[in-house]
Design a protein around this motif. Structure first.
Motif, PDB file in Angstrom:
ATOM      1  N   GLY A  25       1.172   7.835   0.828  1.00 66.11           N
ATOM      2  CA  GLY A  25       0.876   8.027   2.245  1.00 66.11           C
ATOM      3  C   GLY A  25       1.723   7.178   3.175  1.00 66.11           C
ATOM      4  O   GLY A  25       1.725   7.399   4.388  1.00 66.11           O
ATOM      5  N   ALA A  26       2.436   6.202   2.640  1.00 64.08           N
ATOM      6  CA  ALA A  26       3.298   5.350   3.463  1.00 64.08           C
ATOM      7  C   ALA A  26       4.606   6.070   3.768  1.00 64.08           C
ATOM      8  O   ALA A  26       5.008   6.996   3.057  1.00 64.08           O
ATOM      9  CB  ALA A  26       3.573   4.037   2.742  1.00 64.08           C
ATOM     10  N   THR A  27       5.262   5.629   4.828  1.00 63.30           N
ATOM     11  CA  THR A  27       6.559   6.172   5.208  1.00 63.30           C
ATOM     12  C   THR A  27       7.635   5.171   4.818  1.00 63.30           C
ATOM     13  O   THR A  27       7.497   3.971   5.059  1.00 63.30           O
ATOM     14  CB  THR A  27       6.608   6.435   6.727  1.00 63.30           C
ATOM     15  OG1 THR A  27       5.574   7.368   7.054  1.00 63.30           O
ATOM     16  CG2 THR A  27       7.946   7.008   7.138  1.00 63.30           C
ATOM     17  N   TYR A  28       8.689   5.662   4.200  1.00 64.13           N
ATOM     18  CA  TYR A  28       9.790   4.822   3.741  1.00 64.13           C
ATOM     19  C   TYR A  28      11.073   5.284   4.408  1.00 64.13           C
ATOM     20  O   TYR A  28      11.269   6.476   4.641  1.00 64.13           O
ATOM     21  CB  TYR A  28       9.925   4.894   2.218  1.00 64.13           C
ATOM     22  CG  TYR A  28       8.740   4.306   1.511  1.00 64.13           C
ATOM     23  CD1 TYR A  28       8.734   2.976   1.120  1.00 64.13           C
ATOM     24  CD2 TYR A  28       7.600   5.070   1.263  1.00 64.13           C
ATOM     25  CE1 TYR A  28       7.628   2.426   0.482  1.00 64.13           C
ATOM     26  CE2 TYR A  28       6.499   4.529   0.634  1.00 64.13           C
ATOM     27  CZ  TYR A  28       6.520   3.210   0.250  1.00 64.13           C
ATOM     28  OH  TYR A  28       5.425   2.667  -0.377  1.00 64.13           O
ATOM     29  N   GLN A  29      11.942   4.314   4.675  1.00 61.50           N
ATOM     30  CA  GLN A  29      13.201   4.616   5.352  1.00 61.50           C
ATOM     31  C   GLN A  29      14.365   4.125   4.510  1.00 61.50           C
ATOM     32  O   GLN A  29      14.293   3.071   3.880  1.00 61.50           O
ATOM     33  CB  GLN A  29      13.229   3.936   6.715  1.00 61.50           C
ATOM     34  CG  GLN A  29      14.450   4.321   7.513  1.00 61.50           C
ATOM     35  CD  GLN A  29      14.299   3.958   8.976  1.00 61.50           C
ATOM     36  OE1 GLN A  29      13.194   3.767   9.471  1.00 61.50           O
ATOM     37  NE2 GLN A  29      15.417   3.879   9.666  1.00 61.50           N
ATOM     38  N   VAL A  30      15.419   4.902   4.535  1.00 60.10           N
ATOM     39  CA  VAL A  30      16.667   4.541   3.874  1.00 60.10           C
ATOM     40  C   VAL A  30      17.744   4.586   4.948  1.00 60.10           C
ATOM     41  O   VAL A  30      17.747   5.470   5.801  1.00 60.10           O
ATOM     42  CB  VAL A  30      17.000   5.532   2.730  1.00 60.10           C
ATOM     43  CG1 VAL A  30      18.385   5.283   2.168  1.00 60.10           C
ATOM     44  CG2 VAL A  30      15.953   5.453   1.636  1.00 60.10           C
ATOM     45  N   GLY A  31      18.649   3.633   4.870  1.00 57.93           N
ATOM     46  CA  GLY A  31      19.749   3.572   5.823  1.00 57.93           C
ATOM     47  C   GLY A  31      19.782   2.222   6.500  1.00 57.93           C
ATOM     48  O   GLY A  31      18.748   1.709   6.910  1.00 57.93           O
ATOM     49  N   GLY A  32      20.965   1.640   6.562  1.00 61.82           N
ATOM     50  CA  GLY A  32      21.124   0.346   7.192  1.00 61.82           C
ATOM     51  C   GLY A  32      20.840  -0.805   6.241  1.00 61.82           C
ATOM     52  O   GLY A  32      20.481  -0.604   5.081  1.00 61.82           O
ATOM     53  N   PRO A  33      21.003  -2.019   6.739  1.00 63.73           N
ATOM     54  CA  PRO A  33      20.771  -3.208   5.912  1.00 63.73           C
ATOM     55  C   PRO A  33      19.328  -3.274   5.414  1.00 63.73           C
ATOM     56  O   PRO A  33      18.409  -2.797   6.068  1.00 63.73           O
ATOM     57  CB  PRO A  33      21.062  -4.372   6.875  1.00 63.73           C
ATOM     58  CG  PRO A  33      21.927  -3.795   7.928  1.00 63.73           C
ATOM     59  CD  PRO A  33      21.496  -2.361   8.077  1.00 63.73           C
ATOM     60  N   ARG A  34      19.157  -3.898   4.238  1.00 66.62           N
ATOM     61  CA  ARG A  34      17.834  -4.005   3.614  1.00 66.62           C
ATOM     62  C   ARG A  34      17.700  -5.350   2.917  1.00 66.62           C
ATOM     63  O   ARG A  34      18.704  -5.993   2.631  1.00 66.62           O
ATOM     64  CB  ARG A  34      17.574  -2.869   2.643  1.00 66.62           C
ATOM     65  CG  ARG A  34      18.691  -2.200   1.980  1.00 66.62           C
ATOM     66  CD  ARG A  34      18.349  -1.000   1.087  1.00 66.62           C
ATOM     67  NE  ARG A  34      17.059  -1.046   0.485  1.00 66.62           N
ATOM     68  CZ  ARG A  34      16.014  -0.316   0.908  1.00 66.62           C
ATOM     69  NH1 ARG A  34      16.155   0.501   1.913  1.00 66.62           N
ATOM     70  NH2 ARG A  34      14.850  -0.399   0.310  1.00 66.62           N
ATOM     71  N   GLU A  35      16.467  -5.741   2.649  1.00 68.20           N
ATOM     72  CA  GLU A  35      16.204  -7.008   1.967  1.00 68.20           C
ATOM     73  C   GLU A  35      16.698  -7.008   0.530  1.00 68.20           C
ATOM     74  O   GLU A  35      17.247  -7.982   0.044  1.00 68.20           O
ATOM     75  CB  GLU A  35      14.707  -7.311   1.959  1.00 68.20           C
ATOM     76  CG  GLU A  35      14.197  -7.951   3.212  1.00 68.20           C
ATOM     77  CD  GLU A  35      12.742  -8.372   3.056  1.00 68.20           C
ATOM     78  OE1 GLU A  35      12.354  -8.897   1.989  1.00 68.20           O
ATOM     79  OE2 GLU A  35      11.990  -8.149   4.016  1.00 68.20           O
TER      80      GLU A  35
END
Length: 178
Positions: free
Chosen positions: A55-65
């Motif tokens: 149910g969570a929304t995840y994003q891809v793109g750009g810098p990440r941890e």
């Protein structure tokens, strides 16, 4: 008269073959779009946002941890089934140093089979649902499973199809700097 039937049959078969080639079928792990349009290594990973089974929304793109293993798959795909145990095991081993998002090609899959597949293989990582193949169209791969290794800068550093668990682990270790 016989000659006309043969010509008509040949034309019909040619047309059917052309349509099948262009549109594919659910049971094939064929490309969403041609490979020549695919994102390139050392370039920014295409951005997208999807909702997951949790149910969570995840994003891809750009810098990440953390670096990301982005895996495209479907429950009807035999090679995806072959790869699943290694993905689950490697994620459990490296989850503190690596994110893994499994993007299901939901438009071409059965939702109940997706849930059964993820339960059977004990996926503890997010399973994103690509109902409209929006993410798949941006990544333009040829076959599934296909995985993209994305560094903390948000760049694609490797594209993987089916590897042995040992080969996959070596690539993941390189990505996370072990």
């Amino acid at each position: 008269m016989n000659r006309n039937r043969i010509v008509a049959l040949a034309v019909g078969l040619l047309l059917t073959g052309t349509l099948l080639y262009h549109y594919g079928s659910r049971g094939q792990a064929e490309a969403v779009l041609p490979a020549e349009a695919a994102p390139r290594l050392n370039m920014a990973a295409p951005s997208f946002q999807l909702t997951a089974l949790d149910g969570a929304t995840y994003q891809v793109g750009g810098p990440r941890e953390k670096p990301l293993l982005l895996n495209f798959w479907a429950s009807w795909c035999s090679p995806c089934e072959e790869e699943a145990p290694a993905l689950a095991s490697l994620y459990d081993k490296y989850k503190d140093k690596l994110d893994l998002y499994a993007v299901n090609l939901t438009e071409n899959d059965d939702f109940d089979q997706v849930k059964a597949f993820t339960n059977r293989f004990k996926f503890h990582f997010p399973v994103l649902l690509d109902y409209k193949l929006e993410a798949a169209k941006k990544y333009r791969f040829q076959v599934i499973p296909t995985s993209f290794l994305i560094d903390t800068n948000g760049n694609i550093v490797d594209v993987i199809n089916l590897l042995t668990p040992e080969e996959l682990e070596k690539k993941l270790q390189k990505l996370i700097g072990i």
